[in-house]
Design a protein around this motif. Structure first.
Motif, PDB file in Angstrom:
ATOM      1  N   LEU A 154       0.824  -1.187   0.000  1.00  0.00           N
ATOM      2  CA  LEU A 154       0.000   0.000   0.000  1.00  0.00           C
ATOM      3  C   LEU A 154       0.867   1.249   0.000  1.00  0.00           C
ATOM      4  CD1 LEU A 154      -2.893   0.863   0.040  1.00  0.00           C
ATOM      5  CD2 LEU A 154      -2.852   0.827   2.527  1.00  0.00           C
ATOM      6  N   GLY A 155       1.929   1.212   0.814  1.00  0.00           N
ATOM      7  CA  GLY A 155       2.825   2.357   0.922  1.00  0.00           C
ATOM      8  C   GLY A 155       3.447   2.703  -0.413  1.00  0.00           C
ATOM      9  N   LEU A 156       3.858   1.687  -1.141  1.00  0.00           N
ATOM     10  CA  LEU A 156       4.472   1.912  -2.447  1.00  0.00           C
ATOM     11  C   LEU A 156       3.488   2.593  -3.384  1.00  0.00           C
ATOM     12  CD1 LEU A 156       6.687   1.515  -4.548  1.00  0.00           C
ATOM     13  CD2 LEU A 156       5.845  -0.794  -4.902  1.00  0.00           C
ATOM     14  N   GLN A 157       2.259   2.127  -3.383  1.00  0.00           N
ATOM     15  CA  GLN A 157       1.272   2.705  -4.274  1.00  0.00           C
ATOM     16  C   GLN A 157       0.930   4.124  -3.861  1.00  0.00           C
ATOM     17  OE1 GLN A 157      -2.234   3.405  -3.809  1.00  0.00           O
ATOM     18  NE2 GLN A 157      -2.404   3.990  -5.952  1.00  0.00           N
ATOM     19  N   ALA A 158       0.790   4.339  -2.556  1.00  0.00           N
ATOM     20  CA  ALA A 158       0.459   5.676  -2.073  1.00  0.00           C
ATOM     21  C   ALA A 158       1.561   6.664  -2.444  1.00  0.00           C
ATOM     22  CB  ALA A 158       0.257   5.643  -0.556  1.00  0.00           C
ATOM     23  N   SER A 206       1.489   7.806  -6.087  1.00  0.00           N
ATOM     24  CA  SER A 206       0.469   8.733  -6.553  1.00  0.00           C
ATOM     25  C   SER A 206       0.665  10.121  -5.971  1.00  0.00           C
ATOM     26  CB  SER A 206      -0.929   8.210  -6.219  1.00  0.00           C
ATOM     27  OG  SER A 206      -1.005   7.876  -4.864  1.00  0.00           O
ATOM     28  N   GLU A 207       1.691  10.258  -5.108  1.00  0.00           N
ATOM     29  CA  GLU A 207       2.023  11.596  -4.613  1.00  0.00           C
ATOM     30  C   GLU A 207       2.721  12.371  -5.711  1.00  0.00           C
ATOM     31  OE1 GLU A 207       4.480  11.791  -1.077  1.00  0.00           O
ATOM     32  OE2 GLU A 207       3.143  10.290  -0.221  1.00  0.00           O
ATOM     33  N   THR A 208       2.454  13.672  -5.791  1.00  0.00           N
ATOM     34  CA  THR A 208       3.199  14.459  -6.781  1.00  0.00           C
ATOM     35  C   THR A 208       4.634  14.598  -6.303  1.00  0.00           C
ATOM     36  OG1 THR A 208       2.452  16.418  -5.609  1.00  0.00           O
ATOM     37  CG2 THR A 208       1.231  15.771  -7.583  1.00  0.00           C
ATOM     38  N   GLY A 209       5.526  14.653  -7.243  1.00  0.00           N
ATOM     39  CA  GLY A 209       6.932  14.830  -6.895  1.00  0.00           C
ATOM     40  C   GLY A 209       7.618  13.541  -6.515  1.00  0.00           C
ATOM     41  N   ALA A 210       6.951  12.415  -6.707  1.00  0.00           N
ATOM     42  CA  ALA A 210       7.606  11.144  -6.413  1.00  0.00           C
ATOM     43  C   ALA A 210       8.623  10.854  -7.505  1.00  0.00           C
ATOM     44  CB  ALA A 210       6.565  10.029  -6.347  1.00  0.00           C
ATOM     45  N   GLU A 211       9.834  10.659  -7.112  1.00  0.00           N
ATOM     46  CA  GLU A 211      10.901  10.444  -8.087  1.00  0.00           C
ATOM     47  C   GLU A 211      10.839   9.032  -8.641  1.00  0.00           C
ATOM     48  OE1 GLU A 211      12.173  14.231  -7.819  1.00  0.00           O
ATOM     49  OE2 GLU A 211      12.921  12.673  -9.151  1.00  0.00           O
ATOM     50  N   GLN A 212      10.984   8.927  -9.937  1.00  0.00           N
ATOM     51  CA  GLN A 212      10.893   7.619 -10.580  1.00  0.00           C
ATOM     52  C   GLN A 212      11.959   6.675 -10.077  1.00  0.00           C
ATOM     53  OE1 GLN A 212       8.288   7.078 -12.608  1.00  0.00           O
ATOM     54  NE2 GLN A 212       8.910   4.945 -12.515  1.00  0.00           N
ATOM     55  N   ALA A 213      13.170   7.180  -9.936  1.00  0.00           N
ATOM     56  CA  ALA A 213      14.262   6.320  -9.485  1.00  0.00           C
ATOM     57  C   ALA A 213      13.976   5.784  -8.093  1.00  0.00           C
ATOM     58  CB  ALA A 213      15.581   7.080  -9.513  1.00  0.00           C
ATOM     59  N   GLU A 214      13.439   6.655  -7.236  1.00  0.00           N
ATOM     60  CA  GLU A 214      13.138   6.197  -5.878  1.00  0.00           C
ATOM     61  C   GLU A 214      12.028   5.163  -5.887  1.00  0.00           C
ATOM     62  OE1 GLU A 214      12.269   9.652  -3.638  1.00  0.00           O
ATOM     63  OE2 GLU A 214      14.321  10.396  -3.749  1.00  0.00           O
ATOM     64  N   LEU A 215      11.017   5.376  -6.741  1.00  0.00           N
ATOM     65  CA  LEU A 215       9.941   4.399  -6.879  1.00  0.00           C
ATOM     66  C   LEU A 215      10.495   3.038  -7.256  1.00  0.00           C
ATOM     67  CD1 LEU A 215       6.947   6.019  -8.756  1.00  0.00           C
ATOM     68  CD2 LEU A 215       6.879   4.719  -6.652  1.00  0.00           C
ATOM     69  N   MET A 216      11.399   3.046  -8.225  1.00  0.00           N
ATOM     70  CA  MET A 216      11.997   1.785  -8.661  1.00  0.00           C
ATOM     71  C   MET A 216      12.807   1.163  -7.532  1.00  0.00           C
ATOM     72  SD  MET A 216      11.058   1.198 -11.817  1.00  0.00           S
ATOM     73  CE  MET A 216       9.469   1.840 -11.374  1.00  0.00           C
ATOM     74  N   GLY A 222      -3.979   5.088 -10.774  1.00  0.00           N
ATOM     75  CA  GLY A 222      -4.294   5.824  -9.569  1.00  0.00           C
ATOM     76  C   GLY A 222      -5.746   5.646  -9.166  1.00  0.00           C
ATOM     77  N   GLY A 223      -6.320   4.516  -9.514  1.00  0.00           N
ATOM     78  CA  GLY A 223      -7.697   4.254  -9.132  1.00  0.00           C
ATOM     79  C   GLY A 223      -8.720   4.938 -10.021  1.00  0.00           C
ATOM     80  N   ARG A 224      -8.241   5.509 -11.138  1.00  0.00           N
ATOM     81  CA  ARG A 224      -9.177   6.309 -11.922  1.00  0.00           C
ATOM     82  C   ARG A 224      -9.718   5.604 -13.159  1.00  0.00           C
ATOM     83  NH1 ARG A 224      -5.587  10.736 -10.559  1.00  0.00           N
ATOM     84  NH2 ARG A 224      -4.296   9.635 -12.057  1.00  0.00           N
TER      85      ARG A 224
END
Lengths: 301, 297
Positions: free
Chosen positions: A252-256, A259-269, B237-239
């Protein structure tokens, strides 16, 4: 029926130039092997590519991540991405939550599903088979049908935003799938063992604890591995029931975070890699249980 | 009932108690309530209000998004399931060649299916990124063409998801592998002696013997495809994607329950989903009598 035909035909083939046929057979096998092997290597590369790309992206600098050129080896190698990723989200909280929920579910599932499977597979009692059919039918229900009333039930109990909705069902039967799997396995245990124990004055629970359980290690290991995989993976459950950040699991944390703005792609990966890593380790340690478990369900199912 | 029978019953029920409680609380009770709610207007905050068939009427006659959701789900199922079956049989047959190092290949093909769906959705979201993603990058570099918008393009979003699903075929492939190993060698021998080439052997020996396994994977695949949720949620994003093109049934159901708080409406949707799955599964089983060959029974 088949045997006679094969023998007859083989004898005929041997008489009518079996030598040449054998060579042709071997030649065909070689071509097939080479073609097959090439295909295997190509497909493996295709299958592994997304993994490689993810790891590669997780170590890239922003400039390289968003560039239009495809680069595989990041330069510079930004190990700091991982450090940043772990601090950008409450990573260790999420990790701890995932581990807690998963561990509790494994314990609950192993004990309750073996107990119940024992009842269906080793004990004789009136109504047993009818109830088992009911259990099987329940497996066919899409979760969406029961999702809402169950949610409302948990609401009324005040269990929303706790781990209880995710864990308690594991203790109450552990899921029909596992009961089914274990019951099939228990049925293969020799009756004589139980009869001998009963003659020796062993109680029903004693037989469960001292005979059925120890002999079912492979099946139980499969249940452990499957539960681990399913719970670590689970998204809808945490999505519905876990609201506050302190309770969220890794999935859940990863998905949340994404979807936050400013989430860096590299960090997501990077977080994705970290989320997959424990499972990969478990998989390599317990590979045969995965495969055996799936085979068991696929063939008996 | 004799004393010993009564004792057996008591033991049986005692051991099965966790399941009995579980099934009563999480299956039977919710089932009944869910039927009831489907005939009500219910938003949790106030009590359910009986409205008869209104939910169902609205679903079928007054909700274009619902119809889109059904279409999207059927589209995905119609492509993902047959392609998935074909591809996993193909992979299993390749592995069945027993070339050296086959265990490594099996692991490689199986690995994606244990990756958590959230992680693999993130992964593919990036791989299919129209600007900096791997696929379009390679297309640009190697073939000099501008790749499509994949998930960001309403015409490519569902095909992208179908493509993604092929990555996670490991489980089905392993089951087919087991099924393949059940095919008696003698049959292959006979086919070879009779001069059958690889395609004819496959068509007349392997495939018929695989039909029970195909049935199993077909049913499991159908059920899974109809309930497709996590990847779509994570990737949009659920959309529900560009212009509702990835508004799948389970996603729309979820939105109705937890975004719009239309619990009764969502329950009606859930029951329609059950009916859909049930009808399809029953149809598959009914047809199975004609094309499934149960050897060894």
């Amino acid at each position: 029926m088949m045997g006679g035909a094969v023998n007859g035909r083989r004898a005929a083939a041997r008489l009518l130039g079996g030598g040449r046929a054998t060579e042709a057979r071997e030649r065909v096998s070689l071509t097939r092997a080479v073609v097959g092997y090439t295909l295997l290597i190509v497909l493996s590369a295709v299958f592994l590519t997304p993994f490689a790309w993810t790891v590669s992206t997780s170590l890239k600098s922003d400039a390289q991540v968003y560039s239009l050129d495809v680069t595989w080896i990041p330069s510079p190698v930004m190990w700091s991405n991982y450090a940043e990723a772990i601090t950008a989200i409450p990573f260790f909280t999420y990790l701890r939550n995932s581990v807690t929920v998963t561990a509790l579910c494994i314990v609950g599932t192993v004990f309750s599903s073996t107990l119940v499977a024992y009842a269906f597979g080793c004990l004789e009692w009136p109504g047993r088979d009818a109830l088992f059919v009911l259990l099987l039918a329940g497996m066919m229900l899409p979760p969406q049908v029961t999702m809402i009333p169950v949610f409302i039930l948990f609401c009324r109990l005040g269990w929303v935003d706790t781990f209880a909705p995710l864990v308690v069902p594991a203790f109450l039967g552990g899921g029909a799938f596992f009961v089914f799997l274990l019951r099939q396995f228990f049925k293969t245990l020799p009756k004589d063992l139980f009869d001998a124990a009963r003659i020796d004055g062993c109680s029903a629970f004693g037989m469960y604890w001292r005979i059925a359980l120890p002999l079912s290690r492979p099946a139980v290991m499969t249940v452990v591995i499957f539960t681990l995989n399913m719970t670590w993976n689970d998204f809808l459950g945490p999505l519905v029931y876990l609201n506050s950040d302190s309770k969220k699991t890794l999935a859940l944390g990863l998905q949340a975070f994404s979807s936050e703005t400013g989430a860096e792609q590299a960090e997501l990966m990077a977080i994705s890699v970290l989320m997959v890593l424990p499972l990969l380790i478990v998989f390599f340690l317990g590979q045969r249980y995965f495969v055996e478990g799936i085979t068991l369900t696929g063939m008996k199912g | 009932m004799t004393t010993s029978e009564r004792r057996h019953l008591r033991n049986g029920l005692l051991f099965a108690l966790p399941y009995l409680i579980g099934v009563a609380a999480f299956v039977v009770y919710p089932l009944v309530m869910s039927v009831y709610y489907s005939f009500c207007r219910y938003n949790i905050i106030s009590s359910p209000v009986w409205i008869g068939l209104d939910n169902y009427r609205e679903l079928f006659f007054n909700d274009p998004v619902f119809l889109k959701a059904v279409y999207n789900t059927l589209y995905y199922t119609a492509f993902a399931v047959p392609l998935g079956l074909a591809f996993s049989i193909g992979l299993a047959m390749l592995l069945n060649l027993r070339t050296p190092g086959v265990a490594v290949f099996r692991t490689v093909f199986f690995l994606p299916s244990i990756v958590p769906m959230v992680a693999s959705a993130m992964l593919w979201l990036w791989v299919l990124n129209p600007e900096s993603g791997l696929v379009n990058g390679l297309l640009r570099q190697v073939a000099g063409i501008d790749g499509p918008g994949w998930l960001a393009d309403e015409h490519w979003s569902k095909p992208s998801l179908v493509l993604m699903s092929l990555w996670g075929l490991g489980t089905a492939m392993v089951i087919f592998l087991a099924g393949l190993s059940d095919v008696p060698q003698a049959l292959y021998e006979v086919a070879r002696i009779d001069g059958a080439g690889p395609w004819r052997t496959f068509r007349h020996v392997t495939l018929p013997m695989l039909t029970p396994t195909i049935l199993f994977n077909l049913v499991m695949g159908l059920i899974g495809a109809f309930q497709y949720f996590t990847q779509v949620y994570v990737m949009t994003g659920g959309r529900g994607g560009p212009v509702d093109s990835t508004m799948f049934y389970a996603l729309y159901l979820y939105r109705n329950s937890f975004y719009y708080l239309r619990m009764g409406y969502a329950c009606a949707m859930a029951w329609m989903l059950f009916v859909l799955i049930f009808v399809c599964t029953a149809a598959v089983f009914a047809s199975s009598r004609r094309w499934v060959y149960y050897h060894g029974e």
